[in-house]
Design an enzyme around this catalytic site. Structure first.
Site, short mmCIF file in Angstrom:
data_model
loop_
_atom_site.label_atom_id
_atom_site.label_comp_id
_atom_site.label_asym_id
_atom_site.label_seq_id
_atom_site.Cartn_x
_atom_site.Cartn_y
_atom_site.Cartn_z
N SER A 49 0.83 -1.24 -0.01
CA SER A 49 0.02 -0.20 0.27
C SER A 49 0.91 1.10 0.21
CB SER A 49 -0.95 0.02 1.19
OG SER A 49 -1.44 1.16 1.44
N TYR A 57 -2.58 -0.33 9.92
CA TYR A 57 -2.53 -0.75 8.45
C TYR A 57 -1.23 -0.48 7.66
CZ TYR A 57 -4.03 -1.19 3.47
OH TYR A 57 -4.02 -1.32 2.34
#
Length: 243
Positions: A138, A152
């Site tokens: 990501s 995350y």
């Protein structure tokens, strides 16, 4: 990629589905894993087979290490080999730092970091020269522009160390390992018409979301002959969010 075999985890929707279909379009036989929807996974297999290659869907929870190893072994048993591993399955925990629970930490690290390690380890036992291991990370591992994404970002950042280590461990065998960092991508998890979409667009240099096909194109390049000398690195596909 004719006669090559790929395993794509989390391949029933979003980026995973786009990657699976793109690899099939380039000639690979493709196995996908899914966690819940057998019907959606079957639809992706239909698209894979429409490209003229073989497809297979296997149920496997990303947090279940045994199921992941079994998926690798089943791929080899059914297709005779594994040439490309795309570790894609993931979740998107979000919320105030003070409210994150240890259970959420453990689950996120299991699905992102541990699963990718387990899959790479299992696949490496079977891969030949020219093998490819690709993790989907990501852009939040490169830059965190707003609060709520600490867990995350941490879990996706772990894939950087994994990728560099795999490149060194497997390089002598002619196997590459790379990481693709998508930015805001139009999927069910983060739709381009969602509540936060306009704010996310403002963070990107191009002012737009990525399409799953954009990520799939980069994965296909790394998985193919063009990626033979690319290893131990991350490629960011984020419309300039980390610029």
């Amino acid at each position: 990629m004719t006669r090559r075999v790929a395993l794509v985890t989390g391949g029933s929707r979003g980026i995973g589905a786009a990657v699976a279909v793109r690899l099939a379009s380039e000639g690979a036989d493709v196995v996908i894993t899914y966690a819940r929807s057998a019907e959606r996974a079957a639809a992706v297999v239909t698209q894979i087979e429409a490209a003229g290659t073989r497809g297979l869907a296997l149920e496997a929870e990303a947090a279940d290490a045994g199921a992941l190893v079994a998926a690798v072994e089943r791929t080899v048993a059914e297709f005779g080999r594994i040439d490309v591993l795309v570790s894609n399955a993931g979740i998107a925990p979000y919320g105030p730092l003070e409210e994150v629970t240890l259970a959420e930490v453990d689950a996120t690290l299991a699905i992102h970091a541990r699963a990718s390690f387990v899959l790479a380890q299992a696949a490496a036992r079977h891969m030949r020269e020219g093998g490819r291991i690709i993790c989907i990370g990501s852009s939040l591992a490169e830059r965190v522009p707003y609060p709520g994404w600490t867990l995350y970002a941490m879990s996706k950042s772990a894939l950087t160390g994994l990728t560099k280590g795999l490149a060194r461990d497997l390089g002598p065998r002619g196997i590459t390992a790379n990481l693709v960092h998508p930015g805001s991508t139009d999927t069910e998890m983060n739709p381009a018409d969602g509540e936060e979409a306009e704010e996310e667009r403002r963070f990107s240099a191009l002012g737009r979301y990525c399409d799953p096909a954009d990520i799939a194109a980069t994965v296909a390049h790394l998985a193919g002959e063009g990626g033979r000398n690319i290893t131990g690195t991350a490629v960011v596909v984020d419309a300039g969010t980390t610029a």
